[in-house]
Design a protein around this motif. Structure first.
Motif, PDB file in Angstrom:
ATOM      1  N   ALA A  36       0.875  -1.179   0.000  1.00  0.00           N
ATOM      2  CA  ALA A  36       0.000   0.000   0.000  1.00  0.00           C
ATOM      3  C   ALA A  36       0.909   1.226   0.000  1.00  0.00           C
ATOM      4  N   ARG A  37       1.121   1.771  -1.168  1.00  0.00           N
ATOM      5  CA  ARG A  37       2.082   2.868  -1.318  1.00  0.00           C
ATOM      6  C   ARG A  37       1.518   4.160  -0.717  1.00  0.00           C
ATOM      7  N   GLY A  38       2.362   4.805   0.086  1.00  0.00           N
ATOM      8  CA  GLY A  38       1.967   6.052   0.718  1.00  0.00           C
ATOM      9  C   GLY A  38       1.046   5.876   1.909  1.00  0.00           C
ATOM     10  N   ALA A  39       0.866   4.645   2.385  1.00  0.00           N
ATOM     11  CA  ALA A  39      -0.106   4.380   3.447  1.00  0.00           C
ATOM     12  C   ALA A  39       0.263   5.032   4.773  1.00  0.00           C
ATOM     13  N   LYS A  40       1.544   5.328   4.978  1.00  0.00           N
ATOM     14  CA  LYS A  40       1.980   5.928   6.239  1.00  0.00           C
ATOM     15  C   LYS A  40       1.811   7.448   6.249  1.00  0.00           C
ATOM     16  N   LYS A  41       1.520   8.020   5.108  1.00  0.00           N
ATOM     17  CA  LYS A  41       1.386   9.471   5.025  1.00  0.00           C
ATOM     18  C   LYS A  41       0.040   9.920   5.607  1.00  0.00           C
ATOM     19  N   VAL A  42       0.026  11.141   6.152  1.00  0.00           N
ATOM     20  CA  VAL A  42      -1.170  11.652   6.825  1.00  0.00           C
ATOM     21  C   VAL A  42      -2.363  11.704   5.883  1.00  0.00           C
ATOM     22  N   LYS A  43      -2.157  12.096   4.666  1.00  0.00           N
ATOM     23  CA  LYS A  43      -3.250  12.242   3.706  1.00  0.00           C
ATOM     24  C   LYS A  43      -3.348  11.044   2.751  1.00  0.00           C
ATOM     25  N   SER A  44      -2.944   9.900   3.228  1.00  0.00           N
ATOM     26  CA  SER A  44      -2.980   8.709   2.386  1.00  0.00           C
ATOM     27  C   SER A  44      -4.409   8.367   1.955  1.00  0.00           C
ATOM     28  N   ARG A  45      -4.554   7.929   0.722  1.00  0.00           N
ATOM     29  CA  ARG A  45      -5.878   7.523   0.239  1.00  0.00           C
ATOM     30  C   ARG A  45      -6.310   6.201   0.854  1.00  0.00           C
ATOM     31  N   PHE A  46      -5.369   5.472   1.434  1.00  0.00           N
ATOM     32  CA  PHE A  46      -5.719   4.202   2.070  1.00  0.00           C
ATOM     33  C   PHE A  46      -6.104   4.395   3.535  1.00  0.00           C
ATOM     34  N   GLY A  47      -5.424   5.308   4.213  1.00  0.00           N
ATOM     35  CA  GLY A  47      -5.767   5.665   5.581  1.00  0.00           C
ATOM     36  C   GLY A  47      -5.927   4.470   6.494  1.00  0.00           C
ATOM     37  N   SER A  48      -7.004   4.485   7.290  1.00  0.00           N
ATOM     38  CA  SER A  48      -7.221   3.446   8.294  1.00  0.00           C
ATOM     39  C   SER A  48      -7.689   2.122   7.685  1.00  0.00           C
ATOM     40  N   ALA A  49      -7.942   2.101   6.401  1.00  0.00           N
ATOM     41  CA  ALA A  49      -8.412   0.874   5.748  1.00  0.00           C
ATOM     42  C   ALA A  49      -7.353  -0.220   5.727  1.00  0.00           C
ATOM     43  N   VAL A  50      -6.096   0.156   5.961  1.00  0.00           N
ATOM     44  CA  VAL A  50      -5.039  -0.861   5.952  1.00  0.00           C
ATOM     45  C   VAL A  50      -4.463  -1.075   7.351  1.00  0.00           C
ATOM     46  N   GLN A  51      -5.209  -0.687   8.380  1.00  0.00           N
ATOM     47  CA  GLN A  51      -4.784  -0.972   9.749  1.00  0.00           C
ATOM     48  C   GLN A  51      -5.081  -2.427  10.108  1.00  0.00           C
ATOM     49  N   LEU A  52      -4.303  -2.935  11.050  1.00  0.00           N
ATOM     50  CA  LEU A  52      -4.449  -4.314  11.502  1.00  0.00           C
ATOM     51  C   LEU A  52      -5.876  -4.582  11.968  1.00  0.00           C
ATOM     52  N   PHE A  53      -6.394  -5.739  11.617  1.00  0.00           N
ATOM     53  CA  PHE A  53      -7.724  -6.279  11.953  1.00  0.00           C
ATOM     54  C   PHE A  53      -8.856  -5.725  11.074  1.00  0.00           C
ATOM     55  N   THR A  54      -8.588  -4.722  10.256  1.00  0.00           N
ATOM     56  CA  THR A  54      -9.652  -4.118   9.454  1.00  0.00           C
ATOM     57  C   THR A  54     -10.209  -5.099   8.424  1.00  0.00           C
ATOM     58  N   LEU A  55     -11.529  -5.166   8.354  1.00  0.00           N
ATOM     59  CA  LEU A  55     -12.218  -5.903   7.297  1.00  0.00           C
ATOM     60  C   LEU A  55     -12.557  -4.896   6.201  1.00  0.00           C
ATOM     61  N   GLY A  56     -12.105  -5.172   4.987  1.00  0.00           N
ATOM     62  CA  GLY A  56     -12.325  -4.194   3.935  1.00  0.00           C
ATOM     63  C   GLY A  56     -12.469  -4.813   2.554  1.00  0.00           C
TER      64      GLY A  56
END
Length: 250
Positions: A36-56
């Motif tokens: 998930a490229r850029g996922a660590k950035k504040v304005k990432s388009r992935f945001g919390s969707a790639v946090q641990l335990f997330t169903l998405g």
């Protein structure tokens, strides 16, 4: 190949300055690892969707059977915030996620276990008995991996007489006549044996209110931990952390 799949994030690790590599456990294809490229950035388009335990719902491109996919879209279906915000829930959810990650290879579809993992996270979030949820999932993992202990008849003589112990080394229960065949066998109570049988078959999504006495829980924990250590032999950071929490009364 372009994939659009629903799945659960069971592992997440930093990759470079702004990226993450996430492992998604999907119903159709099992584990799949994606950048998930850029996922660590504040304005990432992935945001919390790639946090641990997330169903998405996730869209990504992956070339061939090996290598990492590249994520293009991630949308939250169920965030499971309480599993990250509560220390105890986070510890046990991490254990279930790590167990899933280490027990299976990549792209091995397990629809039933996918539903059981999702159901386990939902049950944890609903405040149901943590230890029972964990033991239900452990039993199902043993069954799926081919390590399920024999719980219906004596593993030595085949008798269906009342079991009095479980032999980890021999892989099942022992009757009164055969219990001396394994001096290390763990004595079983009728209640613990009944629960072991039920936990392997029951659907966690149908788990209601259950009251299990503390000594029975401790016996179940001893049996399953010893069995996993002997037959599966996984070393897991999440289990070590749970042990530390229990040791220091956290």
């Amino acid at each position: 190949m372009q994939y659009r799949l629903q799945g659960i994030i069971i592992r997440s690790m930093d990759h470079g300055e702004g990226n993450k590599i996430v492992t998604i456990f999907t119903r159709e294809y099992g584990k799949m690892s994606v950048v998930a490229r850029g996922a660590k950035k504040v304005k990432s388009r992935f945001g919390s969707a790639v946090q641990l335990f997330t169903l998405g719902d996730f869209s990504f491109f992956k070339s061939g059977q090996s290598g990492l996919g590249s994520m293009s879209l991630a949308e939250i279906v169920e965030a499971f915030h309480p599993l990250r915000e509560d220390l105890h829930l986070a510890a046990y959810a991490s254990y279930l996620a790590e167990l899933t990650d280490k027990m299976f290879g990549d792209q091995e579809g397990h629809p039933y276990l996918y539903e059981q993992l999702k159901g386990s996270f939902q049950a944890l979030q609903q405040g149901k008995d943590i230890q029972i949820i964990v033991h239900m999932y452990e039993m199902k993992m043993l069954m799926q991996a081919g390590y399920m202990p024999e719980l219906n008849q004596c593993v030595v003589c085949g008798s269906q007489a009342e079991a009095v112990a479980l032999s980890v080394g021999l892989g099942g229960i022992l009757c009164e006549r055969c219990k001396l065949r394994d001096p290390q066998a763990i004595p079983l109570t009728p209640g613990a044996l009944k629960l072991l049988r039920v936990l392997g078959q029951a659907d966690v999504k149908r788990l209601g209110s259950i009251d299990v006495k503390a000594p029975t829980k401790e016996l179940l924990k001893l049996v399953l931990r010893t069995y996993f250590d002997t037959h599966v032999g996984l070393r897991m950071k999440s289990r070590d952390f749970i042990d530390q929490m229990e040791r220091y009364g956290i």
